[in-house]
Design a protein around this motif. Structure first.
Motif, PDB file in Angstrom:
ATOM      1  N   ASP A  21       0.804  -1.232   0.000  1.00 12.06           N
ATOM      2  CA  ASP A  21       0.000   0.000   0.000  1.00 12.06           C
ATOM      3  C   ASP A  21       0.835   1.279   0.000  1.00 12.06           C
ATOM      4  OD1 ASP A  21      -2.318  -1.430  -0.019  1.00 12.06           O
ATOM      5  OD2 ASP A  21      -2.819  -1.106   2.082  1.00 12.06           O
ATOM      6  N   ILE A  52      -0.702   4.263  -2.092  1.00  3.51           N
ATOM      7  CA  ILE A  52      -1.913   4.928  -1.623  1.00  3.51           C
ATOM      8  C   ILE A  52      -1.737   5.539  -0.235  1.00  3.51           C
ATOM      9  CG2 ILE A  52      -3.455   3.516  -3.034  1.00  3.51           C
ATOM     10  CD1 ILE A  52      -4.101   1.870  -0.616  1.00  3.51           C
ATOM     11  N   ARG A  69      -8.586  -2.875  -3.262  1.00  2.00           N
ATOM     12  CA  ARG A  69      -8.764  -1.840  -4.281  1.00  2.00           C
ATOM     13  C   ARG A  69      -9.824  -2.204  -5.311  1.00  2.00           C
ATOM     14  NH1 ARG A  69      -2.690   0.631  -5.124  1.00  2.00           N
ATOM     15  NH2 ARG A  69      -1.741  -0.298  -3.286  1.00  2.00           N
ATOM     16  N   LYS A  83      -8.600   6.151  -4.143  1.00  2.00           N
ATOM     17  CA  LYS A  83      -9.390   5.257  -4.999  1.00  2.00           C
ATOM     18  C   LYS A  83      -9.543   3.863  -4.395  1.00  2.00           C
ATOM     19  CE  LYS A  83      -8.213   7.748  -9.239  1.00  2.00           C
ATOM     20  NZ  LYS A  83      -7.651   7.671 -10.609  1.00  2.00           N
ATOM     21  N   VAL A  84      -9.745   3.838  -3.084  1.00  2.00           N
ATOM     22  CA  VAL A  84     -10.036   2.587  -2.376  1.00  2.00           C
ATOM     23  C   VAL A  84     -11.541   2.547  -2.145  1.00  2.00           C
ATOM     24  CG1 VAL A  84      -9.675   1.240  -0.282  1.00  2.00           C
ATOM     25  CG2 VAL A  84      -7.783   2.554  -1.260  1.00  2.00           C
TER      26      VAL A  84
END
Length: 314
Positions: free
Chosen positions: A84, A87, A153, A215-216
């Motif tokens: 991750d 993000i 995601r 954008k999760v």
């Protein structure tokens, strides 16, 4: 000419800061393991060992499971940080993590996570039994490969199924004592499974913009507040009912169901207050979702404390 700020002007030279640099590096690697999450996982591990042993569990086994269980959770969390890292830089809640701040290299984090995983699996195998070791390894692989890389995601149900990894310490603790699985740990597995979505969704409600920026597709990002709250209510009811099922399954004293019932009523009261605030026209932070998030932490800790105390009263 470059103008230095006061902080830059007073910063120590590399030579002067060397000892502190080593200390900061160590702290960064520790931070990769997400100690606060590990604490929560251990809260569910040790009490199950009391239940499995019918009282005080063997000291050496308890220490072994807790130590290598910590390394196992640390491995999963470090590898999650590696996956991750892109993000985490986009979210306020996570942008201070070591990889997001470039305090640790991606390669270093990956190697660190793998080494912790190997040590934890080997340690559990050698000091407890093969079942506890296999369950520990399965939890690491599930969290990294299934949740972090596949679900997180791609689907709003990410935390529902990804939360299975967080349920595994219950099974590991039981297996560490009994070398087998039974219905009692499966019931407690269910408690953590149903508890995880509303706990995580209320946090995601507070940091909705963060998840959207990264954008999760957490449920609060892709669904209405009403749907999130209604699903949180459903899962909370399932959590409470599942917690009460331990009484007949494990044959506890009346102490455990009494505590579970009181805690359950309080937890249900808090989650239904979210709906009441929504019906009153509140929205966003005015819904106070973090109130339920913090209470759900206390609920799980106190419930599993009751699990540990009950066999001592029998």
């Amino acid at each position: 000419m470059t103008v230095l700020t006061n902080r830059q002007a007073t910063a120590p030279s590399p030579q002067m800061g060397e000892p502190r640099s080593i200390s900061m590096t160590v702290k960064a690697y520790i931070a990769l393991t997400k100690p606060r999450i590990i604490e929560l996982l251990l809260i569910t591990t040790l009490p199950v060992m009391f239940l499995a042993a019918g009282g005080l569990p063997p000291l050496w086994t308890s220490i072994s499971v807790m130590v290598f269980g910590t390394l196992s959770a640390g491995s999963a969390n470090a590898l999650n940080c590696y996956v991750d890292r892109d993000i985490d830089q986009k979210m306020r809640r996570t942008r201070r993590r070591p990889l997001a701040r470039h305090q640790v290299s991606p390669r270093g984090a990956l190697i660190f996570g793998i080494v912790l995983g190997i040590l934890s699996t080997a340690g559990l195998w050698l000091t407890t039994n093969w079942l506890a070791a296999v369950l520990s390894l399965a939890a690491i692989l599930f969290y990294v490969l299934v949740y972090s890389m596949l679900l997180k995601r791609r689907t709003a149900q990410n935390i529902v199924w990804g939360g299975i990894a967080g349920c595994m310490p219950v099974m590991i603790g039981w297996a560490g004592i009994t070398e087998r699985l039974d219905w009692a740990p499966l019931v407690l597995f269910g408690v953590v499974f149903f508890w995880t979505p509303p706990h995580t969704w209320t946090l995601a409600m507070r940091y909705k913009e963060d998840y959207a920026a990264a954008k999760v597709p957490m449920l609060p990002v892709v669904a209405t507040e009403r749907r999130v709250i209604m699903e949180s209510i459903a899962y909370t009811w399932a959590t409470v009912l599942c917690s009460l099922a331990l009484w007949p399954v494990a044959g506890t004293t009346l102490f455990y169901p009494a505590v579970a019932a009181v805690l359950g009523v309080m937890c249900l009261w808090e989650v239904h207050r979210l709906l009441a605030r929504l019906n009153a026209g509140k929205s966003g932070v005015d819904l106070r979702p973090m109130r339920f998030f913090h209470w759900s932490n206390a609920y799980l800790a106190l419930l599993f404390l009751a699990v540990a105390i009950d066999p001592l009263l029998a």
